[in-house]
Scaffold this active site. Structure first.
Site, PDB file in Angstrom:
ATOM      1  N   TYR A   1      -3.839 -10.579   3.778  1.00 56.00           N
ATOM      2  CA  TYR A   1      -2.545 -11.126   3.389  1.00 56.00           C
ATOM      3  C   TYR A   1      -2.692 -12.637   3.201  1.00 56.00           C
ATOM      4  O   TYR A   1      -2.920 -13.374   4.164  1.00 56.00           O
ATOM      5  CB  TYR A   1      -1.474 -10.769   4.433  1.00 56.00           C
ATOM      6  CG  TYR A   1      -1.011  -9.341   4.227  1.00 56.00           C
ATOM      7  CD1 TYR A   1       0.196  -9.072   3.601  1.00 56.00           C
ATOM      8  CD2 TYR A   1      -1.832  -8.277   4.570  1.00 56.00           C
ATOM      9  CE1 TYR A   1       0.589  -7.772   3.342  1.00 56.00           C
ATOM     10  CE2 TYR A   1      -1.454  -6.975   4.317  1.00 56.00           C
ATOM     11  CZ  TYR A   1      -0.243  -6.733   3.703  1.00 56.00           C
ATOM     12  OH  TYR A   1       0.135  -5.447   3.438  1.00 56.00           O
TER      13      TYR A   1
ATOM     14  N   LYS B   1     -13.107   0.649   6.663  1.00 60.39           N
ATOM     15  CA  LYS B   1     -13.975   0.793   5.492  1.00 60.39           C
ATOM     16  C   LYS B   1     -15.283   0.063   5.797  1.00 60.39           C
ATOM     17  O   LYS B   1     -15.782  -0.756   4.998  1.00 60.39           O
ATOM     18  CB  LYS B   1     -13.246   0.201   4.262  1.00 60.39           C
ATOM     19  CG  LYS B   1     -13.885   0.489   2.933  1.00 60.39           C
ATOM     20  CD  LYS B   1     -13.779   1.926   2.466  1.00 60.39           C
ATOM     21  CE  LYS B   1     -14.460   2.116   1.124  1.00 60.39           C
ATOM     22  NZ  LYS B   1     -14.660   3.536   0.775  1.00 60.39           N
TER      23      LYS B   1
ATOM     24  N   ASP C   1     -10.373   5.784   2.752  1.00 65.17           N
ATOM     25  CA  ASP C   1     -10.187   6.649   1.579  1.00 65.17           C
ATOM     26  C   ASP C   1     -10.082   8.114   1.991  1.00 65.17           C
ATOM     27  O   ASP C   1      -9.248   8.865   1.479  1.00 65.17           O
ATOM     28  CB  ASP C   1     -11.301   6.426   0.541  1.00 65.17           C
ATOM     29  CG  ASP C   1     -12.674   6.241   1.159  1.00 65.17           C
ATOM     30  OD1 ASP C   1     -12.771   6.127   2.390  1.00 65.17           O
ATOM     31  OD2 ASP C   1     -13.667   6.215   0.408  1.00 65.17           O
TER      32      ASP C   1
ATOM     33  N   ASP D   1      -0.444  -0.821   5.918  1.00 65.23           N
ATOM     34  CA  ASP D   1       0.721  -0.889   5.035  1.00 65.23           C
ATOM     35  C   ASP D   1       0.698   0.293   4.062  1.00 65.23           C
ATOM     36  O   ASP D   1       1.700   0.988   3.870  1.00 65.23           O
ATOM     37  CB  ASP D   1       0.688  -2.221   4.273  1.00 65.23           C
ATOM     38  CG  ASP D   1       1.951  -2.447   3.460  1.00 65.23           C
ATOM     39  OD1 ASP D   1       3.021  -1.974   3.889  1.00 65.23           O
ATOM     40  OD2 ASP D   1       1.869  -3.087   2.406  1.00 65.23           O
TER      41      ASP D   1
ATOM     42  N   ASP E   1       3.187   3.860   4.123  1.00 59.69           N
ATOM     43  CA  ASP E   1       4.064   4.299   3.016  1.00 59.69           C
ATOM     44  C   ASP E   1       3.773   5.760   2.688  1.00 59.69           C
ATOM     45  O   ASP E   1       4.692   6.545   2.431  1.00 59.69           O
ATOM     46  CB  ASP E   1       3.812   3.448   1.762  1.00 59.69           C
ATOM     47  CG  ASP E   1       4.876   2.374   1.565  1.00 59.69           C
ATOM     48  OD1 ASP E   1       5.461   1.943   2.580  1.00 59.69           O
ATOM     49  OD2 ASP E   1       5.125   1.964   0.415  1.00 59.69           O
TER      50      ASP E   1
HETATM   51  P1  ATP Z   1       7.281  -3.528  -0.904  1.00 63.69           P
HETATM   52  O1  ATP Z   1       5.982  -3.816  -1.584  1.00 63.69           O
HETATM   53  O2  ATP Z   1       8.211  -4.703  -0.866  1.00 63.69           O
HETATM   54  O3  ATP Z   1       7.124  -2.822   0.412  1.00 63.69           O
HETATM   55  P2  ATP Z   1       7.507  -1.117  -2.405  1.00 63.69           P
HETATM   56  O4  ATP Z   1       6.657  -1.345  -3.606  1.00 63.69           O
HETATM   57  O5  ATP Z   1       6.944  -0.300  -1.277  1.00 63.69           O
HETATM   58  O6  ATP Z   1       8.062  -2.505  -1.847  1.00 63.69           O
HETATM   59  P3  ATP Z   1      10.114  -0.141  -2.221  1.00 63.69           P
HETATM   60  O7  ATP Z   1      11.093  -1.173  -2.568  1.00 63.69           O
HETATM   61  O8  ATP Z   1       9.873   0.109  -0.790  1.00 63.69           O
HETATM   62  O9  ATP Z   1       8.783  -0.462  -2.971  1.00 63.69           O
HETATM   63  O10 ATP Z   1      10.560   1.224  -2.827  1.00 63.69           O
HETATM   64  C1  ATP Z   1       9.922   1.970  -3.840  1.00 63.69           C
HETATM   65  C2  ATP Z   1      10.972   2.949  -4.369  1.00 63.69           C
HETATM   66  O11 ATP Z   1      11.297   3.891  -3.342  1.00 63.69           O
HETATM   67  C3  ATP Z   1      12.266   2.226  -4.689  1.00 63.69           C
HETATM   68  O12 ATP Z   1      12.232   1.761  -5.976  1.00 63.69           O
HETATM   69  C4  ATP Z   1      13.314   3.269  -4.430  1.00 63.69           C
HETATM   70  O13 ATP Z   1      13.521   4.036  -5.565  1.00 63.69           O
HETATM   71  C5  ATP Z   1      12.698   4.104  -3.313  1.00 63.69           C
HETATM   72  N1  ATP Z   1      13.227   3.688  -1.985  1.00 63.69           N
HETATM   73  C6  ATP Z   1      12.734   2.747  -1.158  1.00 63.69           C
HETATM   74  N2  ATP Z   1      13.483   2.611  -0.072  1.00 63.69           N
HETATM   75  C7  ATP Z   1      14.494   3.485  -0.187  1.00 63.69           C
HETATM   76  C8  ATP Z   1      15.615   3.814   0.630  1.00 63.69           C
HETATM   77  N3  ATP Z   1      15.860   3.210   1.798  1.00 63.69           N
HETATM   78  N4  ATP Z   1      16.450   4.777   0.196  1.00 63.69           N
HETATM   79  C9  ATP Z   1      16.231   5.394  -0.965  1.00 63.69           C
HETATM   80  N5  ATP Z   1      15.198   5.138  -1.784  1.00 63.69           N
HETATM   81  C10 ATP Z   1      14.335   4.190  -1.408  1.00 63.69           C
END
Ligand code: ATP
Length: 382
Positions: free
Chosen positions: A148, A201, A234, A258, A262
């Site tokens: 980061y 990794k 991976d 991170d 996700d």
């Molecule tokens: P960051 O890099 O800032 O973590 P990201 O790339 O992971 O962001 P997000 O903003 O977390 O992207 O969300 C990706 C997509 O998932 C959004 O565009 C939305 O459609 C969906 N999403 C994220 N959070 C929610 C939520 N709380 N409720 C519903 N849909 C969501």
């Protein structure tokens, strides 16, 4: 605790009310933070705990008024408060640092030394998930170094461009950073199913991930009652889909954590589902796992479960540190009310296939508080 390295004496129970700093952030932030406040306020009131929410602008709202996305006084307030509820921020759209664009999340993690990002994810029998295998795991992600750019350097930034066609990025890994995140993971595993998997990794990043693994192995030796194994990142991306039930606590460096969290969150049903706590020795910040989702902002359709669950983690963290059962009971109450709400398809938000709006979901959670947990023996778990 056997290791002794992370023992914190319980803090004195602060007299008077709990002071929580509320930072709405960008995108869907204001909507999910407002709902979280309603739920947290009601849960604490049921336990006769007085709470004061201190609201400050960050992100684009602060940039307009003060010329920076993270005014210095917000950091002072964060240090002074009992805890912080942080909405997601659109930091990727901020202007450069020289023009006031600071990532509030990064600044808080670095300045408050919030080294442990605890990210649980699990399936529920009553919430649709993209996979068939049920799982319940926690990703323990190092939060203050790694890949980061804003956390790597004492002065300057970890990404730079020596020539127009050459970009370099520096990844910082320290023995101390790895050791303390490993301790967090093993201590957490002792409260769960006693298994830790280190994700790395080191076949490519032999020196930096080698240092990480070396520290985690040393800590593993202090916890003979906790099973330990290692996976390449991976492979782990695939294993999370194939055999997620084989994992309990996953410890890893910042960016791997991170990305994997996700994935785990989405596998649990939606990015809007999984909570997250940033914690250090003295401070903790509740922050949803997901980002600011600008595509759905202002439409009352965001799922607030991730942030509500994160706030419950913060309340539980305070309860454990202060040895205050009423806080533990409030956290348990919030978690149980969320589960009762999620179990009713007509109350779910759109990302889970339901018709409910963000606010309606929050009010439904509030209405379900106090169901079975007005007792003071709530189990402290992540
Ligand atoms: P960051 O890099 O800032 O973590 P990201 O790339 O992971 O962001 P997000 O903003 O977390 O992207 O969300 C990706 C997509 O998932 C959004 O565009 C939305 O459609 C969906 N999403 C994220 N959070 C929610 C939520 N709380 N409720 C519903 N849909 C969501």
């Amino acid at each position: 605790m056997k290791t002794g390295e992370q023992a914190h004496a319980p803090m004195a129970i602060s007299s008077g009310r709990l002071r929580l700093l509320e930072l709405a952030g960008d995108g869907i932030g204001p909507e999910i933070v407002a709902v979280t406040r309603v739920v947290v306020g009601a849960a604490l009131a049921l336990q006769d705990i007085e709470v004061e929410f201190i609201t400050r602008d960050i992100g684009f709202a602060a940039l307009e008024k003060t010329g920076t996305t993270f005014p210095g006084e917000v950091l002072d307030e964060a240090r002074a408060c009992d805890g912080v509820i942080l909405g997601p921020v659109s930091h990727q759209d901020y202007p450069p640092t020289s023009e006031g664009g600071l990532n509030p999340s990064g600044v808080l993690r670095k300045e408050l030394d919030l080294y442990a990002n605890i990210r649980p994810a699990r399936t529920r029998p009553y919430v649709p998930s993209p996979i068939r295998t049920a799982f319940d795991l926690v990703i323990v992600r190092e939060n203050t170094e790694g890949f980061y750019a804003d956390r790597t350097m004492f002065v300057g930034n970890g990404e730079f461009m020596p020539t127009p066609d050459l970009a370099l990025a520096v990844r910082k890994i320290t023995a101390q950073g790895c050791r303390r995140i490993a301790l967090s993971a093993f201590e957490l595993a002792r409260q769960r199913r006693r298994k830790v998997t280190a994700v790395h990794k080191a076949n490519v990043l032999r020196i930096s991930d080698g240092l990480f693994l070396d520290q985690v192995r040393q800590v593993a030796a202090l916890f003979p009652d906790v099973a330990y194994d290692e996976k390449l990142v991976d492979a782990m991306a695939a294993l999370l889909i194939r055999i997620p039930d084989q994992f309990d606590v996953i410890v890893t460096t910042n960016m791997f954590g991170d990305i994997l969290s996700d994935e785990a969150s989405e596998l649990s049903g939606s990015l809007g589902m999984a909570p997250s706590l940033n914690s250090g020795a003295d401070h903790a910040v509740a922050q949803a796992q997901h980002g600011s989702a600008p595509d759905i902002a202002g439409r009352d359709i965001a799922n607030p479960v991730s942030l509500i669950g994160s706030a419950a983690m913060l309340i539980r963290w305070l309860g454990v540190r202060r040895d205050q059962p009423a806080l533990l009971a409030a956290a348990q109450d919030i978690d149980e009310a969320v589960e009762r709400t999620l179990s009713e398809p007509a109350l779910r938000t759109r990302d889970l296939g339901g018709p409910s709006g963000t606010r309606a979901f929050g009010l439904a959670v509030k209405a379900r508080l106090g169901g079975s947990s007005r007792h003071l023996n709530a189990k402290p778990s992540p």
